[in-house]
Design a protein around this motif. Sequence first.
Motif, PDB file in Angstrom:
ATOM      1  N   ALA A 290       0.836  -1.203   0.000  1.00 58.22           N
ATOM      2  CA  ALA A 290       0.000   0.000   0.000  1.00 58.22           C
ATOM      3  C   ALA A 290       0.865   1.246   0.000  1.00 58.22           C
ATOM      4  O   ALA A 290       0.580   2.224  -0.714  1.00 58.22           O
ATOM      5  N   ARG A 291       1.933   1.246   0.777  1.00 60.59           N
ATOM      6  CA  ARG A 291       2.818   2.409   0.851  1.00 60.59           C
ATOM      7  C   ARG A 291       3.596   2.609  -0.439  1.00 60.59           C
ATOM      8  O   ARG A 291       4.162   3.675  -0.673  1.00 60.59           O
ATOM      9  N   ASN A 292       3.635   1.567  -1.277  1.00 59.91           N
ATOM     10  CA  ASN A 292       4.311   1.668  -2.572  1.00 59.91           C
ATOM     11  C   ASN A 292       3.340   1.810  -3.738  1.00 59.91           C
ATOM     12  O   ASN A 292       3.720   1.631  -4.900  1.00 59.91           O
ATOM     13  N   GLY A 293       2.071   2.111  -3.412  1.00 60.39           N
ATOM     14  CA  GLY A 293       1.102   2.410  -4.464  1.00 60.39           C
ATOM     15  C   GLY A 293       0.481   1.213  -5.146  1.00 60.39           C
ATOM     16  O   GLY A 293      -0.063   1.348  -6.242  1.00 60.39           O
ATOM     17  N   THR A 294       0.513   0.036  -4.512  1.00 60.38           N
ATOM     18  CA  THR A 294      -0.097  -1.163  -5.088  1.00 60.38           C
ATOM     19  C   THR A 294      -1.323  -1.555  -4.283  1.00 60.38           C
ATOM     20  O   THR A 294      -1.252  -1.716  -3.069  1.00 60.38           O
ATOM     21  N   TYR A 295      -2.448  -1.709  -4.971  1.00 57.24           N
ATOM     22  CA  TYR A 295      -3.717  -2.084  -4.360  1.00 57.24           C
ATOM     23  C   TYR A 295      -4.066  -3.505  -4.768  1.00 57.24           C
ATOM     24  O   TYR A 295      -4.041  -3.844  -5.953  1.00 57.24           O
ATOM     25  N   PHE A 296      -4.431  -4.330  -3.795  1.00 53.16           N
ATOM     26  CA  PHE A 296      -4.943  -5.671  -4.081  1.00 53.16           C
ATOM     27  C   PHE A 296      -6.446  -5.571  -4.297  1.00 53.16           C
ATOM     28  O   PHE A 296      -7.152  -4.906  -3.526  1.00 53.16           O
ATOM     29  N   THR A 297      -6.949  -6.230  -5.342  1.00 51.93           N
ATOM     30  CA  THR A 297      -8.385  -6.199  -5.606  1.00 51.93           C
ATOM     31  C   THR A 297      -8.866  -7.582  -6.012  1.00 51.93           C
ATOM     32  O   THR A 297      -8.076  -8.485  -6.321  1.00 51.93           O
ATOM     33  N   ARG A 298     -10.159  -7.707  -6.042  1.00 54.81           N
ATOM     34  CA  ARG A 298     -10.785  -8.961  -6.469  1.00 54.81           C
ATOM     35  C   ARG A 298     -10.359  -9.334  -7.886  1.00 54.81           C
ATOM     36  O   ARG A 298     -10.306 -10.511  -8.254  1.00 54.81           O
ATOM     37  N   TYR A 299     -10.031  -8.320  -8.684  1.00 53.59           N
ATOM     38  CA  TYR A 299      -9.747  -8.549 -10.108  1.00 53.59           C
ATOM     39  C   TYR A 299      -8.267  -8.402 -10.450  1.00 53.59           C
ATOM     40  O   TYR A 299      -7.912  -8.165 -11.604  1.00 53.59           O
ATOM     41  N   GLY A 300      -7.412  -8.547  -9.478  1.00 51.52           N
ATOM     42  CA  GLY A 300      -5.980  -8.439  -9.720  1.00 51.52           C
ATOM     43  C   GLY A 300      -5.386  -7.256  -8.977  1.00 51.52           C
ATOM     44  O   GLY A 300      -6.077  -6.542  -8.244  1.00 51.52           O
ATOM     45  N   ASP A 301      -4.100  -7.028  -9.171  1.00 51.46           N
ATOM     46  CA  ASP A 301      -3.402  -5.954  -8.468  1.00 51.46           C
ATOM     47  C   ASP A 301      -3.337  -4.702  -9.341  1.00 51.46           C
ATOM     48  O   ASP A 301      -3.091  -4.788 -10.543  1.00 51.46           O
ATOM     49  N   LEU A 302      -3.538  -3.568  -8.710  1.00 56.09           N
ATOM     50  CA  LEU A 302      -3.554  -2.292  -9.426  1.00 56.09           C
ATOM     51  C   LEU A 302      -2.428  -1.410  -8.910  1.00 56.09           C
ATOM     52  O   LEU A 302      -2.290  -1.217  -7.699  1.00 56.09           O
ATOM     53  N   GLU A 354       1.412  12.772  -0.677  1.00 52.79           N
ATOM     54  CA  GLU A 354       0.520  13.066   0.445  1.00 52.79           C
ATOM     55  C   GLU A 354       0.267  11.806   1.268  1.00 52.79           C
ATOM     56  O   GLU A 354      -0.023  10.739   0.714  1.00 52.79           O
ATOM     57  N   MET A 355       0.324  11.930   2.597  1.00 51.55           N
ATOM     58  CA  MET A 355       0.198  10.745   3.442  1.00 51.55           C
ATOM     59  C   MET A 355      -1.190  10.112   3.377  1.00 51.55           C
ATOM     60  O   MET A 355      -1.347   8.936   3.684  1.00 51.55           O
ATOM     61  N   LEU A 356      -2.207  10.867   2.961  1.00 53.31           N
ATOM     62  CA  LEU A 356      -3.534  10.277   2.835  1.00 53.31           C
ATOM     63  C   LEU A 356      -3.531   9.135   1.823  1.00 53.31           C
ATOM     64  O   LEU A 356      -4.299   8.179   1.968  1.00 53.31           O
ATOM     65  N   GLY A 357      -2.684   9.218   0.807  1.00 55.20           N
ATOM     66  CA  GLY A 357      -2.631   8.165  -0.209  1.00 55.20           C
ATOM     67  C   GLY A 357      -2.322   6.803   0.373  1.00 55.20           C
ATOM     68  O   GLY A 357      -3.119   5.858   0.244  1.00 55.20           O
ATOM     69  N   PRO A 358      -1.166   6.620   1.037  1.00 55.94           N
ATOM     70  CA  PRO A 358      -0.879   5.304   1.627  1.00 55.94           C
ATOM     71  C   PRO A 358      -1.832   4.917   2.749  1.00 55.94           C
ATOM     72  O   PRO A 358      -2.059   3.730   2.984  1.00 55.94           O
ATOM     73  N   MET A 359      -2.420   5.906   3.437  1.00 58.78           N
ATOM     74  CA  MET A 359      -3.407   5.571   4.470  1.00 58.78           C
ATOM     75  C   MET A 359      -4.631   4.912   3.843  1.00 58.78           C
ATOM     76  O   MET A 359      -5.104   3.870   4.302  1.00 58.78           O
ATOM     77  N   LEU A 360      -5.156   5.513   2.765  1.00 58.90           N
ATOM     78  CA  LEU A 360      -6.320   4.934   2.089  1.00 58.90           C
ATOM     79  C   LEU A 360      -5.968   3.597   1.448  1.00 58.90           C
ATOM     80  O   LEU A 360      -6.774   2.661   1.461  1.00 58.90           O
ATOM     81  N   ALA A 361      -4.763   3.506   0.897  1.00 62.52           N
ATOM     82  CA  ALA A 361      -4.338   2.246   0.282  1.00 62.52           C
ATOM     83  C   ALA A 361      -4.250   1.138   1.331  1.00 62.52           C
ATOM     84  O   ALA A 361      -4.633  -0.013   1.080  1.00 62.52           O
ATOM     85  N   THR A 362      -3.750   1.475   2.526  1.00 61.86           N
ATOM     86  CA  THR A 362      -3.644   0.482   3.590  1.00 61.86           C
ATOM     87  C   THR A 362      -5.017   0.038   4.060  1.00 61.86           C
ATOM     88  O   THR A 362      -5.255  -1.158   4.282  1.00 61.86           O
ATOM     89  N   ILE A 363      -5.927   0.996   4.223  1.00 63.99           N
ATOM     90  CA  ILE A 363      -7.297   0.639   4.597  1.00 63.99           C
ATOM     91  C   ILE A 363      -7.885  -0.322   3.577  1.00 63.99           C
ATOM     92  O   ILE A 363      -8.490  -1.338   3.931  1.00 63.99           O
ATOM     93  N   HIS A 364      -7.716   0.016   2.293  1.00 64.77           N
ATOM     94  CA  HIS A 364      -8.282  -0.851   1.262  1.00 64.77           C
ATOM     95  C   HIS A 364      -7.651  -2.244   1.281  1.00 64.77           C
ATOM     96  O   HIS A 364      -8.362  -3.255   1.256  1.00 64.77           O
ATOM     97  N   ASN A 365      -6.324  -2.309   1.297  1.00 68.59           N
ATOM     98  CA  ASN A 365      -5.655  -3.609   1.216  1.00 68.59           C
ATOM     99  C   ASN A 365      -5.980  -4.507   2.403  1.00 68.59           C
ATOM    100  O   ASN A 365      -6.222  -5.710   2.245  1.00 68.59           O
ATOM    101  N   LEU A 366      -5.973  -3.944   3.604  1.00 65.42           N
ATOM    102  CA  LEU A 366      -6.313  -4.768   4.773  1.00 65.42           C
ATOM    103  C   LEU A 366      -7.777  -5.194   4.727  1.00 65.42           C
ATOM    104  O   LEU A 366      -8.096  -6.343   5.071  1.00 65.42           O
TER     105      LEU A 366
END
Length: 400
Positions: A290-302, A354-366
């Motif tokens: 998440a801190r490196n800008g990668t999101y895990f999703t149902r349809y693959g990694d973004l 901006e720190m909000l980016g990795p925060m939202l990414a972490t929320i999503h990934n977890l």
Amino acid sequence: MLEFTVLRTDPPRDGYAGSHARRGVLKLNHGVVQTPIFMPVGTYGTVKGVMPRSLREMGAQIILGNTFHLWMRPGLDVIRAFGGLHAFEQWERPILTDSGGFQVWSLGAMRKITEEGVHFASPVNGDKLFMSPEVSIQIQTALDSDIVMQLDECTPYWQGDKANGHVTTEAEARQSMEMSLRWARRSQAEFERLGNRNALFGIVQGGMFEHLREESLQALVEMDFPGYAVGGVSVGEPKEAMRRIMAHTPHRLPAHKPRYLMGVGTPEDLVEGVACGVDMFDCVMPTRNARNGTYFTRYGDLKIRNARHKTDPRPIDPSCTCYACAGDSGIPWHAGGRAGFSRAYLHHLDRCGEMLGPMLATIHNLHYYLNLMQEVRDALDAGTFGDYRQRFAAERAQGV
């Protein structure tokens, strides 16, 4: 205290071969955990970028703490003053702490491993320190961890670096495994001496050699630990080797005790791990990626840094109900909800640092990892895990 009950298994039926997957419930001193479960990693007494309230809201039942790092900072005197790690970090649910063995191993030239324990220089201030099985158990007892891990030697896949080293030999893996068994006995003796009323897990080692894993497993089972872990994977080995050990070892552990696969892994690893009989997982991937800008999703990694997301109005995952994807409503885009945050906005945050980016990414990934485990538990409850496993693989292969 530890009580573990297997509620359901995944037997063969109607042409389906079945698997080693099982649905269970684990009772610990600080609460009940539904298994299979993913455990977010909180190295320094916090899961990076996420408030404890958010962890509870997204369904985290148990989290990890890191024995080595908490020993370094803030130190045991501080944590003892709060009565343990739960009160210190304001987390009332169960906590598992690792033994510190992996962190000591990762110090490389800064440490020296002997039969007595590990001598090393503190990465914080350079002080000369010593960790033994007894010291590890003493630290974890002070932390009041619900699940305590024995100190083991994490057997590496490579000895030295890839340019000048070699793949660990069978003889080297055996020597390491046998010392971990001796350390297991010492860990168990110290745990009992201290009157610790939580639960101590033994760790199966043996490198990439199945017969060594079998020897380690049998010796640990004779020691009668409340639960067992499979260690020494995700230490630089090829994915095929990790999957081979994952398929070999977990289901051979006692059926009436919880099984924990340490440091694994991708969403695919989790689902396949469940099929191999694993009950508990942890990994830094959802938070680190998440801190490196990668999101895990149902349809693959973004990868949000890709330029194609610059003007994309869609959420990260149109089927996701997390705050990052669905906002306060919790209604996914696919169900007619309004996106919480667009890919374009998240791309902008990442580009600006901006720190909000990795925060939202972490929320999503977890949220994704924890929801994945909920879906697995639901499928096991319904007797449809085989169908779910196939559907999961097909959806992940679609791509985002």
